[in-house]
Write a protein that holds these residues in place. Structure first.
Motif, mmCIF file in Angstrom:
data_model
loop_
_atom_site.group_PDB
_atom_site.id
_atom_site.type_symbol
_atom_site.label_atom_id
_atom_site.label_comp_id
_atom_site.label_asym_id
_atom_site.label_seq_id
_atom_site.Cartn_x
_atom_site.Cartn_y
_atom_site.Cartn_z
ATOM 1 N N UNK A 219 84.781 32.110 57.000
ATOM 2 C CA UNK A 219 86.263 32.564 57.384
ATOM 3 C C UNK A 219 86.714 33.469 56.000
ATOM 4 N N UNK A 220 86.355 33.267 54.865
ATOM 5 C CA UNK A 220 86.716 34.132 53.799
ATOM 6 C C UNK A 220 86.000 35.379 54.047
ATOM 7 N N UNK A 221 84.566 35.390 54.255
ATOM 8 C CA UNK A 221 84.008 36.709 54.261
ATOM 9 C C UNK A 221 84.506 37.486 55.291
ATOM 10 N N UNK A 222 84.834 36.809 56.561
ATOM 11 C CA UNK A 222 85.347 37.765 57.601
ATOM 12 C C UNK A 222 86.660 38.251 57.153
ATOM 13 N N UNK A 223 87.727 37.275 56.830
ATOM 14 C CA UNK A 223 88.897 37.992 56.735
ATOM 15 C C UNK A 223 89.044 38.875 55.725
ATOM 16 N N UNK A 224 88.342 38.602 54.305
ATOM 17 C CA UNK A 224 88.159 39.523 53.113
ATOM 18 C C UNK A 224 87.773 40.964 53.806
ATOM 19 N N UNK A 225 86.723 41.028 54.522
ATOM 20 C CA UNK A 225 86.212 42.219 54.886
ATOM 21 C C UNK A 225 87.290 43.000 55.933
ATOM 22 N N UNK A 226 88.203 42.233 56.806
ATOM 23 C CA UNK A 226 89.254 42.808 57.506
ATOM 24 C C UNK A 226 90.304 43.215 56.523
#
Length: 288
Positions: A219-226
């Protein structure tokens, strides 16, 4: 404001790359991409509904679709190039994607001052060095070079496309949502084909249990990318794209520093020098 949001972009991307790199040590890279982006889709979908983002739908969303289609192709090309190696050549070449949005900005008529041009040159040199270039050793496969250049162009194209996908904050949420849905569709299709060809979608040791345990990190990886795409879009809309793109592409420095502080990896001399140059380039850009 441009420098602030662009530097926030580099911080978020650097941490997302660091987290993604750790996750792919146990989980197939495609699975990391699809799951992390699927989580981002759920969160962004809720935000779009809450903010009434659907009212901002318009032709510019095709830029978001294009960014969503190009992103997974660039990422998969980059991962494949890293597998062919050596990483010390692939990683710096991947950073050259900054040339795409910078070129777009120049074509659109942006003319940075002399101090900013100097900052761009110094910062780009710093990023290449901070990525840890391999200056000697085994020859590099031509396929690795081609795949890395494809990835670099793709990463740069995503930057250029997402900055054109919206003009308002609610429209930005919608554009990011559309981009991530496209990411999941394209990445999911690639994962399906990969599994059909015999590849594994789940870790061999632990299977689905590893995925569930890694959900917070995914979740952190996906949301940080967004969030990085969002801050870059704001930076590019409020100042010169040439400056925003260079500052946003300092993320390899962040990844290298995260590895130093968290994994206790030692920076090579060329990486430490590159981090220093990147900071000098940042100061020149901000001063200009």
């Amino acid at each position: 404001m441009t420098a602030l949001f662009a530097l926030a972009t580099s911080l978020l991307w650097g941490l997302a790359d660091f987290g993604g790199g750790l996750l792919t040590r146990r989980t197939p890279a495609l699975t990391v991409v699809v799951v992390s982006q699927a989580i981002a889709v759920v969160v962004l979908g809720a935000i779009v509904v809450a903010t009434g983002g659907w009212s901002e739908a318009g032709p510019e969303l095709w830029f978001a679709v294009a960014a969503g289609a190009v992103g997974p192709v660039a990422m998969l090309s980059f991962y494949k190039a890293l597998a062919l190696g050596p990483m010390g050549v692939v990683s710096p070449l991947g950073s050259l994607g900054v040339a795409v949005p910078v070129t777009v900005g120049l074509v659109l008529g942006e003319r940075p001052g002399l101090l900013q041009f100097a900052g761009i040159a110094v910062a780009v040199a710093g990023v290449l060095m901070a990525s840890g270039p391999q200056l000697r050793g085994a020859p590099v496969q031509r396929q690795a070079i081609v795949l890395t250049l494809i990835a670099a162009v793709g990463f740069g194209a995503v930057l250029a496309l997402i900055s054109e996908a919206s003009t308002t904050l609610t429209g930005l949420f919608l554009a990011l949502f559309v981009q991530r849905v496209t990411n999941v569709v394209v990445g999911g299709g690639a994962l399906y084909v990969s599994v059909k060809r015999g590849a594994k979608a789940l870790p061999e040791d632990g299977g689905m249990r590893v995925i569930w345990a890694a959900l917070p990190a995914l979740a952190f990886v996906g949301l940080a990318d967004v969030a990085a795409n969002g801050t870059y879009s704001i930076a590019a809309q409020n100042g010169p794209v040439t400056v925003a793109a260079v500052l946003a592409n300092l993320y390899p420095v962040i990844t290298a520093l995260a590895a130093l502080l968290i994994l206790k990896e030692r920076l090579r001399g060329v990486q430490a020098a590159g981090a220093g140059l990147a900071l000098v380039g940042t100061a020149l850009l901000a001063a200009g």
